[in-house]
Design an enzyme around this catalytic site. Structure first.
Site, PDB file in Angstrom:
ATOM      1  N   CYS A 111      -0.843  -4.799  14.013  1.00 57.59           N
ATOM      2  CA  CYS A 111      -1.302  -3.442  14.360  1.00 57.59           C
ATOM      3  C   CYS A 111      -0.466  -2.807  15.468  1.00 57.59           C
ATOM      4  CB  CYS A 111      -2.772  -3.471  14.756  1.00 57.59           C
ATOM      5  SG  CYS A 111      -3.833  -3.998  13.411  1.00 57.59           S
ATOM      6  N   HIS A 247      -4.140   3.242  18.621  1.00 59.93           N
ATOM      7  CA  HIS A 247      -4.401   2.531  17.364  1.00 59.93           C
ATOM      8  C   HIS A 247      -5.886   2.662  17.038  1.00 59.93           C
ATOM      9  CE1 HIS A 247      -4.792  -0.440  14.344  1.00 59.93           C
ATOM     10  NE2 HIS A 247      -5.282  -1.378  15.127  1.00 59.93           N
ATOM     11  N   ASN A 277      -9.212   1.132   9.958  1.00 60.61           N
ATOM     12  CA  ASN A 277      -8.068   0.597  10.694  1.00 60.61           C
ATOM     13  C   ASN A 277      -6.933   0.351   9.690  1.00 60.61           C
ATOM     14  OD1 ASN A 277      -6.217  -1.149  11.866  1.00 60.61           O
ATOM     15  ND2 ASN A 277      -7.745  -2.418  12.890  1.00 60.61           N
TER      16      ASN A 277
END
Ligand code: UT7
Length: 322
Positions: A111, A247, A277
């Site tokens: 990520c 993020h 996500n």
């Protein structure tokens, strides 16, 4: 001289999976998922791949930058879920979009993937090794998720985001990155290599496994810390920042970072409700949405921040010059 962003683009799969859809396959509810994560739906790939979405996002960013693919001298793709180990997603992209003069490589930082390629892009520009760079964050974690595990399958979605970076950025531009491999077991996904005679195709270790609480706590402590470190190195304070593009992992993490920085909620845009996500794609997708909505004005200062498996985390301060 640092790099400046001159174009953005993004792409998500057509198929939408709602929380109610998930409640039909695991023991969960729309109310629980919204309250604990902020996610309402996610886009899940059927025919789309990391490369196909990266190409569309990249072409949109090039169009926004009014640049031809042939002008690029570097393509960096942050991804952990490409369908091929090699050739790289970046090389496949190069072929499909006709970026014949670009050097190409993938970067694996989960990520934190987009922050990693953004920082590498800046380093290439500062060193003079590249001038026109396409940076991509693209992932299809739906292919790595255990759809029977309610602790993870509710969180993730698929997508790609892209940025064109060229020389001529502001002097305040500043990037920081950290990693802590000792805590890597909090978020893992083993490769499906054959292990001797063992068939790993169905092995649970080859799906995402996560200690959600540990990752949550890590993000709440490390993200404000790395943002402060970046501000300090750039000689700025939170008052100088117009937007924090974080993020999109969990709305409660974003709210927690907001509180820890003593900042205003409106400086933290979010699209987690729509996409979940999307791993390396989340920061550039959100940046592209802000750009296309006309919310970014010349001279504004932004903080980008990514965090995730590794463990790894980073932040970048940039001035919007488009
Ligand atoms: O990009 C970085 C990637 N990862 C992250 O950022 C993840 C960070 N962590 C998180 O987002 C949160 O930890 C989760 C959303 C994964 C979980 O939320 P939580 O508030 O930490 O829940 P929990 O794991 O402490 O579970 C609380 C309860 C448990 O039940 P009991 O033991 O209290 O009876 C879980 O079994 O909630 C249960 N639970 C669920 N219930 C309904 C866990 N997942 C679900 C679910 N639906 N999907």
């Amino acid at each position: 001289m640092s790099g400046k962003i001159v174009g953005t683009g993004s792409c998500v799969p057509d198929k939408i999976v709602s929380n109610d859809d998930l409640a039909k396959i695991v023991d969960t509810s729309d109310a629980w998922i919204r309250e604990r994560t902020g996610v309402a739906r996610r886009h899940v790939s059927e025919n789309e791949t990391v490369v196909s979405m990266a190409c569309i996002a990249g072409q949109r960013a090039l169009k926004d930058a009014q640049m031809k693919a042939e002008e690029l001298d570097l393509i960096l793709v942050g991804t952990s879920s490409s369908s091929t180990i090699f050739p790289s997603a970046a090389c496949e992209m190069q072929h499909r979009i006709g970026a014949v003069h670009a050097a190409c490589m993938d970067v694996s930082a989960a990520c934190t993937g987009f922050l990693a390629v953004y920082q590498m892009g800046q380093a290439y520009i500062r060193s003079g090794m590249a001038q026109k760079i396409l940076l991509i964050g693209a992932d299809t974690l739906s292919r790595l998720v255990d759809w029977t595990d309610r602790g993870t399958c509710i969180l993730f979605g698929d997508g790609a985001g892209a940025v064109v970076l060229t020389a001529g950025g502001a002097e305040t531009a500043c990037e920081v990155m950290h990693s802590d491999g000792q805590k890597g077991s909090a978020l893992t996904c083993d490769s499906r290599y054959r292990d001797g005679a063992r068939d790993l195709s169905q092995d649970p270790s080859t799906y995402i496994r996560m200690d959600g609480k540990a990752v949550f706590q890590f993000a709440l402590s490390r993200v404000p810390e790395v943002i402060r470190e970046t501000l300090e190195r750039a000689g700025c304070t939170t008052e100088d920042i117009d937007y924090y593009v974080l993020h999109q992992a969990n709305i409660r993490i974003i709210d927690g970072v907001t509180r820890r920085l003593h900042e205003k909620a409106e400086k933290f845009p979010s699209n987690i409700e729509e996409y979940g996500n999307t791993c390396a794609a989340s920061v550039p997708i959100l940046l592209d949405e802000l750009n296309r909505a006309g919310k970014l004005k010349k001279g504004q200062k932004l903080i980008l921040s990514g965090f995730g498996a590794g463990l790894s985390w980073g932040a970048a301060l940039l001035e919007w010059q488009k």
